[in-house]
Design a protein around this motif. Structure first.
Motif, PDB file in Angstrom:
ATOM      1  N   LEU A  85      50.432  26.631  45.981  1.00  0.00           N
ATOM      2  CA  LEU A  85      49.542  26.862  47.376  1.00  0.00           C
ATOM      3  C   LEU A  85      48.102  26.822  46.745  1.00  0.00           C
ATOM      4  CD1 LEU A  85      52.545  28.256  47.564  1.00  0.00           C
ATOM      5  CD2 LEU A  85      51.108  30.079  49.039  1.00  0.00           C
ATOM      6  N   SER A  86      47.341  26.608  47.837  1.00  0.00           N
ATOM      7  CA  SER A  86      45.898  26.858  47.524  1.00  0.00           C
ATOM      8  C   SER A  86      45.152  27.008  48.837  1.00  0.00           C
ATOM      9  CB  SER A  86      45.434  25.509  47.060  1.00  0.00           C
ATOM     10  OG  SER A  86      43.882  25.416  47.300  1.00  0.00           O
ATOM     11  N   GLY A  87      44.059  27.903  48.830  1.00  0.00           N
ATOM     12  CA  GLY A  87      43.219  28.191  50.056  1.00  0.00           C
ATOM     13  C   GLY A  87      42.955  26.656  50.757  1.00  0.00           C
ATOM     14  N   ASN A  88      42.758  25.658  49.953  1.00  0.00           N
ATOM     15  CA  ASN A  88      42.554  24.382  50.400  1.00  0.00           C
ATOM     16  C   ASN A  88      43.605  23.958  51.691  1.00  0.00           C
ATOM     17  OD1 ASN A  88      44.402  22.885  49.181  1.00  0.00           O
ATOM     18  ND2 ASN A  88      43.469  22.301  47.411  1.00  0.00           N
ATOM     19  N   GLN A  89      44.645  24.665  51.730  1.00  0.00           N
ATOM     20  CA  GLN A  89      45.686  24.279  52.811  1.00  0.00           C
ATOM     21  C   GLN A  89      45.266  25.131  54.105  1.00  0.00           C
ATOM     22  OE1 GLN A  89      49.424  25.174  50.824  1.00  0.00           O
ATOM     23  NE2 GLN A  89      49.007  23.937  49.218  1.00  0.00           N
ATOM     24  N   ARG A 131      33.149  33.484  43.095  1.00  0.00           N
ATOM     25  CA  ARG A 131      34.079  34.326  43.176  1.00  0.00           C
ATOM     26  C   ARG A 131      35.462  33.921  42.419  1.00  0.00           C
ATOM     27  NH1 ARG A 131      33.467  38.425  48.440  1.00  0.00           N
ATOM     28  NH2 ARG A 131      31.317  38.407  48.236  1.00  0.00           N
ATOM     29  N   ALA A 132      35.671  32.624  42.859  1.00  0.00           N
ATOM     30  CA  ALA A 132      37.023  32.017  42.308  1.00  0.00           C
ATOM     31  C   ALA A 132      36.840  32.012  40.715  1.00  0.00           C
ATOM     32  CB  ALA A 132      37.027  30.668  42.566  1.00  0.00           C
ATOM     33  N   LYS A 133      35.682  31.956  40.356  1.00  0.00           N
ATOM     34  CA  LYS A 133      35.419  31.594  38.700  1.00  0.00           C
ATOM     35  C   LYS A 133      35.729  32.934  38.030  1.00  0.00           C
ATOM     36  CE  LYS A 133      31.900  29.490  35.623  1.00  0.00           C
ATOM     37  NZ  LYS A 133      30.775  28.795  35.658  1.00  0.00           N
ATOM     38  N   VAL A 134      35.222  33.966  38.799  1.00  0.00           N
ATOM     39  CA  VAL A 134      35.517  35.312  38.204  1.00  0.00           C
ATOM     40  C   VAL A 134      36.829  35.645  38.193  1.00  0.00           C
ATOM     41  CG1 VAL A 134      34.940  37.795  38.420  1.00  0.00           C
ATOM     42  CG2 VAL A 134      33.213  36.170  39.127  1.00  0.00           C
ATOM     43  N   TYR A 135      37.640  35.360  39.104  1.00  0.00           N
ATOM     44  CA  TYR A 135      39.209  35.600  38.923  1.00  0.00           C
ATOM     45  C   TYR A 135      39.907  34.667  37.983  1.00  0.00           C
ATOM     46  CZ  TYR A 135      39.154  38.874  42.665  1.00  0.00           C
ATOM     47  OH  TYR A 135      38.800  40.050  43.692  1.00  0.00           O
ATOM     48  N   LEU A 136      39.313  33.570  37.963  1.00  0.00           N
ATOM     49  CA  LEU A 136      40.169  32.544  37.026  1.00  0.00           C
ATOM     50  C   LEU A 136      39.909  32.822  35.465  1.00  0.00           C
ATOM     51  CD1 LEU A 136      39.845  29.488  39.151  1.00  0.00           C
ATOM     52  CD2 LEU A 136      41.870  30.576  38.797  1.00  0.00           C
ATOM     53  N   GLN A 145      34.106  20.982  39.864  1.00  0.00           N
ATOM     54  CA  GLN A 145      33.961  19.605  40.407  1.00  0.00           C
ATOM     55  C   GLN A 145      34.324  19.488  41.990  1.00  0.00           C
ATOM     56  OE1 GLN A 145      35.611  16.548  37.849  1.00  0.00           O
ATOM     57  NE2 GLN A 145      34.373  17.350  36.217  1.00  0.00           N
ATOM     58  N   PHE A 146      35.528  20.202  42.165  1.00  0.00           N
ATOM     59  CA  PHE A 146      36.066  20.089  43.480  1.00  0.00           C
ATOM     60  C   PHE A 146      35.055  20.835  44.342  1.00  0.00           C
ATOM     61  CE2 PHE A 146      40.007  18.864  41.180  1.00  0.00           C
ATOM     62  CZ  PHE A 146      40.576  17.947  41.746  1.00  0.00           C
ATOM     63  N   MET A 147      34.799  21.933  43.848  1.00  0.00           N
ATOM     64  CA  MET A 147      34.041  23.017  44.731  1.00  0.00           C
ATOM     65  C   MET A 147      32.604  22.540  45.053  1.00  0.00           C
ATOM     66  SD  MET A 147      35.766  26.519  43.604  1.00  0.00           S
ATOM     67  CE  MET A 147      36.140  27.449  44.630  1.00  0.00           C
TER      68      MET A 147
HETATM   69  C1  HEM Z   1      40.804  34.791  44.066  1.00  0.00           C
HETATM   70  C2  HEM Z   1      41.253  33.779  44.850  1.00  0.00           C
HETATM   71  C3  HEM Z   1      40.957  32.359  44.775  1.00  0.00           C
HETATM   72  C4  HEM Z   1      40.668  31.779  43.935  1.00  0.00           C
HETATM   73  C5  HEM Z   1      40.604  31.941  42.398  1.00  0.00           C
HETATM   74  C6  HEM Z   1      40.496  30.151  44.320  1.00  0.00           C
HETATM   75  C7  HEM Z   1      40.180  29.038  43.553  1.00  0.00           C
HETATM   76  C8  HEM Z   1      39.899  27.947  44.231  1.00  0.00           C
HETATM   77  C9  HEM Z   1      39.774  26.615  43.664  1.00  0.00           C
HETATM   78  C10 HEM Z   1      39.543  26.614  42.124  1.00  0.00           C
HETATM   79  C11 HEM Z   1      39.787  25.662  44.514  1.00  0.00           C
HETATM   80  C12 HEM Z   1      39.207  24.236  44.310  1.00  0.00           C
HETATM   81  C13 HEM Z   1      40.379  23.520  43.743  1.00  0.00           C
HETATM   82  C14 HEM Z   1      41.386  23.396  44.977  1.00  0.00           C
HETATM   83  O1  HEM Z   1      41.120  22.522  45.837  1.00  0.00           O
HETATM   84  O2  HEM Z   1      42.481  23.902  44.941  1.00  0.00           O
HETATM   85  C15 HEM Z   1      39.743  26.240  45.893  1.00  0.00           C
HETATM   86  C16 HEM Z   1      39.413  25.646  47.120  1.00  0.00           C
HETATM   87  C17 HEM Z   1      39.374  26.221  48.389  1.00  0.00           C
HETATM   88  N1  HEM Z   1      39.723  27.706  48.467  1.00  0.00           N
HETATM   89 FE1  HEM Z   1      40.145  28.941  47.240  1.00  0.00          FE
HETATM   90  N2  HEM Z   1      40.545  30.390  46.028  1.00  0.00           N
HETATM   91  C18 HEM Z   1      40.923  31.765  46.146  1.00  0.00           C
HETATM   92  C19 HEM Z   1      41.164  32.484  47.430  1.00  0.00           C
HETATM   93  C20 HEM Z   1      40.848  31.653  48.564  1.00  0.00           C
HETATM   94  C21 HEM Z   1      40.711  32.299  49.706  1.00  0.00           C
HETATM   95  C22 HEM Z   1      41.286  33.629  50.183  1.00  0.00           C
HETATM   96  C23 HEM Z   1      40.451  31.347  50.724  1.00  0.00           C
HETATM   97  C24 HEM Z   1      40.442  31.372  52.233  1.00  0.00           C
HETATM   98  C25 HEM Z   1      41.090  31.921  53.150  1.00  0.00           C
HETATM   99  C26 HEM Z   1      40.318  30.240  49.899  1.00  0.00           C
HETATM  100  C27 HEM Z   1      39.783  28.821  50.325  1.00  0.00           C
HETATM  101  C28 HEM Z   1      39.744  27.923  49.987  1.00  0.00           C
HETATM  102  C29 HEM Z   1      39.284  26.646  50.643  1.00  0.00           C
HETATM  103  C30 HEM Z   1      38.996  26.286  51.928  1.00  0.00           C
HETATM  104  C31 HEM Z   1      39.208  25.659  49.455  1.00  0.00           C
HETATM  105  C32 HEM Z   1      39.115  24.043  49.622  1.00  0.00           C
HETATM  106  C33 HEM Z   1      37.543  23.517  49.336  1.00  0.00           C
HETATM  107  C34 HEM Z   1      36.642  24.017  50.370  1.00  0.00           C
HETATM  108  O3  HEM Z   1      37.007  23.798  51.490  1.00  0.00           O
HETATM  109  O4  HEM Z   1      35.567  24.567  50.100  1.00  0.00           O
HETATM  110  N3  HEM Z   1      40.284  30.240  48.694  1.00  0.00           N
HETATM  111  N4  HEM Z   1      40.112  27.799  45.711  1.00  0.00           N
END
Ligand code: HEM
Length: 490
Positions: A365-369, A445-450, A480-482
């Motif tokens: 799973l990822s937030g990107n979905q 924030r993502a970096k801090v958690y990771l 790079q993605f972010m």
């Molecule tokens: C601490 C928790 C989280 C971490 C460590 C994290 C980490 C990441 C990372 C490394 C990426 C870029 C790689 C990828 O596409 O998977 C990403 C992408 C993304 N994340 Fe998270 N994420 C977290 C929580 C969330 C939450 C709660 C949301 C929103 C509800 C979210 C929304 C997104 C979105 C929309 C993207 C796609 C790139 C963008 O649209 O900016 N993430 N996340």
């Protein structure tokens, strides 16, 4: 401002937010800052509480849902007028079981009888899943995994009548939602997804290194059937199956990862999951305004179009607060998230594709979905973040269709600079700004958690599987993605 200086400005802003929520001076800062109104974010909501607390979201959830119902009815009534209204309405009626976020029934007593065994098994296996202290010893972990899986297999083969389950799933495929109501279908989908992730248990090095997994038939057959129903072809769960659907209609969190562990761990788990559900609750007015603005533009009613685009901008603030207010140490403890929460949602296994013989590996799973960000990107006319193949694995078909239709009718690129067009354009720019601030803050924030220590694990994100050998390289890869997405958000 040049793009470079804006980029630097946003990065600094994101870091400042993160510093504020993580500094030991937070109470002092909060006191000072609470004198000022900060219009852009609800950033400081809930900070007066000490320690980790569960959100009291149920009442808000119920009243927001009632409000959403009226909005959804309006769009449903418009479904004969325009394909964007009909595609959203179809998503709500079918995958959402008539509601959005999708209605997910977790009361197994009301499920078709042959499915109740799965929930009984969940109740029996859930307390066995988490370990108080993760072991660094591969031998100990190997034994734990073996015992856990053996018990799982036993229970499934003793309790599940697979032929009955298959008959029921065929009935659903034939549209017999009277014998298998859609909300129970959603709850069951979530339950099977939970069981598959629990069985694969990718939370320690040993399990992370597994290249493929032979899951028991009771978890394969229903999964394949339901994945095909949702137009998906991944072995892993997705944001819908494991997070959004993991809440009952009253907003209660259903299937748990860390049963029996500390409040800090359990509340961090729930707060994290709740963001994904709340984003969809608060996303409803945005989806509806997207549809209504497209309809207004199509009929040449630019006054009304302006109102709807302005509404989207306004609604984005409380929605993003769901993220800003939770993704910090006081709500989702950094010390536990990587080990106790994220690991469960990861997936790095695959299989050999029978058509081309190539190895196919699935991510978790990822937030990107999250639908909301994909729909907004489409509305703004941005290219999709996820490549088609990854979407087809993790984003349900009806959600993909909705975004595609939104993109087809997105009108931002047709607006002139003057008059009402210019005003609508300005609202679009403000939406883009809010998204850029989110993306910048998310990067920090993502970096801090990771980067939290989790010695029992290899670097892995839920959405990008196993990463590079060391954390620094892995972070560079993720960054790079972010950064790329931030630069595309214009
Ligand atoms: C601490 C928790 C989280 C971490 C460590 C994290 C980490 C990441 C990372 C490394 C990426 C870029 C790689 C990828 O596409 O998977 C990403 C992408 C993304 N994340 Fe998270 N994420 C977290 C929580 C969330 C939450 C709660 C949301 C929103 C509800 C979210 C929304 C997104 C979105 C929309 C993207 C796609 C790139 C963008 O649209 O900016 N993430 N996340």
């Amino acid at each position: 401002m040049t793009p470079l200086s804006e980029f630097i400005f946003l990065s600094v802003l994101g870091s400042i937010f993160t510093l504020i929520v993580s500094t030991p001076w937070r109470p002092w800062l909060m006191k000072r800052l609470s004198q000022y109104t900060i219009p852009s974010f609800n950033l400081f909501k809930g900070f007066t509480r000490s320690g980790i607390v569960f959100s009291d979201s149920t009442n808000t959830h119920n009243s927001t849902c009632a409000f959403n119902k009226q909005k959804l009815d309006i769009i449903h009534d418009l479904s004969d007028c325009h394909e964007v209204a009909s595609s959203f309405s179809t998503l709500v009626q079918q995958d959402g079981a008539g509601c959005w976020p999708p209605r997910s029934n977790h009361n197994e007593k009301t499920w078709p009888a042959c499915l109740q065994a799965y929930k009984d098994i969940y109740h029996e296996m859930a307390p066995l899943l988490p370990a108080e202290n993760a072991s660094l010893d591969d031998n100990i972990n190997e034994r734990r995994i073996f015992e856990f899986r053996t018990r799982f297999v036993q229970l499934l083969s003793q309790k599940v009548d697979l032929a009955e389950v298959q008959r029921l799933l065929h009935a659903a495929d034939a549209g017999r939602w009277d014998v298998f109501p859609r909300d129970a279908y959603n709850g069951f989908y979530c339950c099977v997804a939970w069981c598959r992730h629990a069985y694969s248990i990718p939370v320690v090095r040993l399990a992370q290194l597994e290249k493929s997994i032979a899951l028991p038939m009771e978890l394969v057959m229903p999964w394949n059937s339901m994945q095909s129903h949702f137009g998906l072809d991944s072995e892993s769960g997705n944001n819908m199956s494991n997070l959004v659907l993991n809440f009952n209609p009253a907003g209660g969190y259903a299937l748990k990862i860390n049963t029996g562990l500390s409040t800090l761990i359990q509340s961090s788990e729930e707060e994290f999951a709740r963001i994904f559900q709340e984003v969809e609750v608060l996303g409803v007015p945005i989806y509806c305004s997207i549809v209504e603005s497209i309809l207004a533009y199509a009929r040449g009613d630019k006054e009304s179009c302006l109102e709807h685009v302005r509404d989207i901008k306004g609604q984005l603030r409380p929605l993003l607060s769901s993220y800003y207010d939770r993704v910090h140490d006081a709500k989702i403890a950094r010390s536990v998230w990587l080990s106790r929460v994220q690991g469960f949602y990861a997936w790095g296994m695959g299989h050999q594709n029978i058509t081309n013989g190539e190895w196919e590996k699935f991510d978790g799973l990822s937030g990107n979905q999250v639908l909301l960000f994909q729909a907004l990107d489409a509305f703004l006319g941005l290219e999709a973040y996820l490549p088609r193949l990854i979407q087809e694995r993790n984003v349900p078909l009806l959600q993909r269709r909705f975004c595609k239709v939104v993109k087809k009718h997105a009108f931002r690129g047709q607006l002139a600079d003057e008059g009402l067009d210019g005003k609508i354009k300005k609202e679009f720019e403000d939406i883009v700004k809010r998204l850029r601030v989110f993306r910048s803050a998310h990067r920090t924030r993502a970096k801090v958690y990771l980067t939290q220590p989790a010695p029992e694990r290899l670097p892995m994100t839920a959405g990008k599987s196993l990463l590079k050998e060391d954390m620094d390289q892995s972070l560079l890869f993720l960054d790079q993605f972010m950064v790329g997405r931030l630069q595309q958000t214009v």
